[in-house]
Write a protein that holds these residues in place. Structure first.
Motif, mmCIF file in Angstrom:
data_model
loop_
_atom_site.group_PDB
_atom_site.id
_atom_site.type_symbol
_atom_site.label_atom_id
_atom_site.label_comp_id
_atom_site.label_asym_id
_atom_site.label_seq_id
_atom_site.Cartn_x
_atom_site.Cartn_y
_atom_site.Cartn_z
ATOM 1 N N GLY A 31 0.743 -1.226 0.000
ATOM 2 C CA GLY A 31 0.000 0.000 0.000
ATOM 3 C C GLY A 31 0.765 1.262 0.000
ATOM 4 O O GLY A 31 1.334 1.618 0.961
ATOM 5 N N LEU A 237 -8.788 2.381 -0.617
ATOM 6 C CA LEU A 237 -8.260 2.557 0.733
ATOM 7 C C LEU A 237 -9.410 2.882 1.687
ATOM 8 O O LEU A 237 -10.324 3.644 1.340
ATOM 9 N N ASP A 349 -6.244 -1.615 2.986
ATOM 10 C CA ASP A 349 -6.501 -1.752 1.571
ATOM 11 C C ASP A 349 -7.853 -2.443 1.405
ATOM 12 O O ASP A 349 -8.031 -3.574 1.863
#
Length: 542
Positions: A31, A237, A349
């Motif tokens: 991420g 996200l 995520d």
């Protein structure tokens, strides 16, 4: 000397569960990127770019004069088949015999033969160390929470010259949750190495006291978790609580704490579950404005203090416990004033999978300081959110990633014909009946569109109970089990919660019914607690 643990009542479980944990979900691609800010802001300053696993610096403890390296053991603990219970230690927890200062703690889990168990077999879902001689600053109804660890195995390091004051008379307890992913018993011990400076050592005379400040996005909750649903949030996200709808039901935000006296923050680190990308720490100061040196990390009256980044060694990305969290360096000193509001957020995520029973915790260490005299760095005058360091590299116990061919252990249920079923699938002896993917069935239990199908966990009443879930995974969900497989990555999401009636972490029921609005198709699922359990059912629209 060591002692085993007994389960106590729910009151004590509630007492310490706010601590730490590590769950049995998994997560998504690695991420980067933009972050959401604390409640009340639309966005925070751009965070530091996470370092790659190959470039990460691994922190080691400071070489302080007089430090002793002590090892303590809690156990052995008999582990029942499939257990996932929350337990409070009973009896005296092993600890130093003299007064002094704790400057580092390093946890692990060991079998009786001295080996570290593979994470996909048994792991320390969470362990929280509490000092009954003090109250917790951010949740005064609890004893002081001074250390916690999950399966990410983050160590605690205090900077040179700082220590957690310890009295030999302080009573300790450990709140722990040992997760056995298999249907076989085991025996393990929780082992914690302490870096310790005795009170009579010369270095102790100049040691500055540090106190733990427990920051948690669900601080004070009996079970401090939240769900991250696939596709939620923004651009793949999901930041909690920023992206949640009314996360605190109109009450005081649980992720905030008002600083009680002028202090210097000397260290912090985050705790996340698989799928987690980072935790962030902020401070809000009424009327504060940023200098040009601090402006990049300040939005309005809120300054970004630190991003604890999850660095995944997992080849599949952010989907397993093969991860290390970044911690602040030995020179981190940030001044905060009485009345400042500290807050924390957790970012996951949400593009690849759902993550159930997720956490976001930052144990933050404070020392008293004369802020007016310039002790520490004012985060509104200079940027303080520098990249951190990791406390360990890849761990061998995370080597079985899964996701490869299962060598015939599971059947591709999508290729089997419709089968008949009444209205119930029974879960017993770690199997779904009918519909188990182990090959004992030649068809798939089928219901008509709009019809209900109930799952009943008959393993739940056994002894302390064995909790199971029905969690959607992407069909055919028939690859080998490991720390990174299976995932809650189905296009249509559902999850039953942990079926049981024993208080946290159970759902308070032993049955669950499928959503009646599922479109036609074959649905594969797994148990998040015992991921080698797989099954399928079909919705037939004809």
């Amino acid at each position: 000397m060591s002692f085993g643990g007994k389960r106590r009542g729910l009151t004590l479980c509630a007492l310490a569960l706010l601590l730490l944990a590590a769950a049995c979900s998994a997560k998504s691609d690695g991420g980067q990127t933009a972050t959401s800010g604390p409640p009340g802001t639309n966005a925070a300053a751009t965070p530091n770019t996470p370092v790659s696993a190959s470039d990460a610096t691994v922190r080691t403890g400071p070489n302080q004069d007089g430090v002793q390296h002590l090892k303590f053991t809690f156990g052995p603990i008999a582990i029942k088949p499939g257990q996932n219970n929350i337990t409070i230690s009973d009896g005296q927890v092993d600890k130093p015999k003299v007064d002094g200062y704790i400057v580092g703690i390093h946890p692990n889990l060991y079998r009786d033969d001295g080996s570290v168990p593979p994470v996909d077999i048994i792991h320390l879902h969470h362990g929280v160390w509490l000092n009954l001689a003090a109250k917790d600053p951010t949740s005064p109804r609890l004893p002081e929470r001074f250390f916690a660890s999950g399966e990410e195995k983050t160590s605690m390091y205090l900077p040179t010259g700082y220590g957690y004051p310890y009295k030999a008379t302080d009573p300790w307890i450990i709140n722990y949750m040992l997760h056995n992913l298999l249907s076989t018993p085991d025996s393990v011990s929780i082992v914690y190495d302490l870096d310790f400076v005795p009170a009579d050592a010369p270095a102790a005379k100049t040691m500055k006291a540090a106190r733990p400040i427990w920051m948690d996005v669900q601080n004070g909750s009996t079970y401090p978790v939240f769900d991250v649903i696939k596709g939620s949030g923004q651009n793949g996200l999901y930041t909690y609580p920023t992206d949640a709808t009314d996360p605190y039901k109109g009450r005081q935000p649980k992720n905030e704490w008002t600083v009680d006296r002028d202090s210097v923050i000397v260290g912090t680190a985050g705790h996340l579950h698989p799928g987690g990308l980072r935790t962030d720490l902020y401070v809000t100061r009424d009327g504060a404005t940023a200098s040009s040196d601090a402006a990049a990390a300040v939005k309005g009256s809120t300054a970004h203090l630190f991003e604890s980044t999850a660095t995944y060694y997992e080849p599949a990305g952010a989907v397993s416990w093969d991860v290390a969290m970044s911690v602040t360096g030995d020179d981190y000193r940030v001044s905060v004033k009485k009345g400042d509001v500290l807050s924390t957020t957790a970012t996951y995520d949400s593009k690849r999978a759902s993550w159930y029973e997720s956490m976001g915790i930052m144990v933050t260490w404070f020392a008293d300081a004369d802020v007016a005299a310039g002790e520490g760095v004012d985060p509104f005058q200079a940027r303080v959110d520098k990249p951190g360091q990791l406390t360990h590299g890849h761990l061998a116990e995370n080597d079985n990633h899964g996701g490869n061919d299962a060598a015939g252990k599971f059947v591709d249920m999508t290729k089997l014909p419709n089968g008949a079923v009444g209205d119930t699938v029974t879960i017993a002896d770690f199997a779904y009946a009918p519909g188990d993917m182990s090959g004992i069935y030649t068809d798939v239990p089928t219901v008509k569109a709009g019809q209900s199908l109930k799952f009943l966990n008959k393993d739940a009443p056994l002894d302390n109970g064995i909790w199971h879930t029905i969690t959607a995974c992407k069909e055919p969900c028939d690859k080998a089990t490991g720390v990174a497989y299976p995932l809650a990555d189905a296009d249509v999401q559902f999850d039953s919660g942990e079926l049981g009636v024993a208080g946290p972490p159970t759902a308070g029921r032993v049955d669950w019914s499928i959503p009646t609005d599922l479109p036609s198709g074959t649905y594969t699922y797994f148990c998040r607690i015992h991921p080698s359990m797989r099954g399928a059912f079909r919705v037939d629209g004809q």
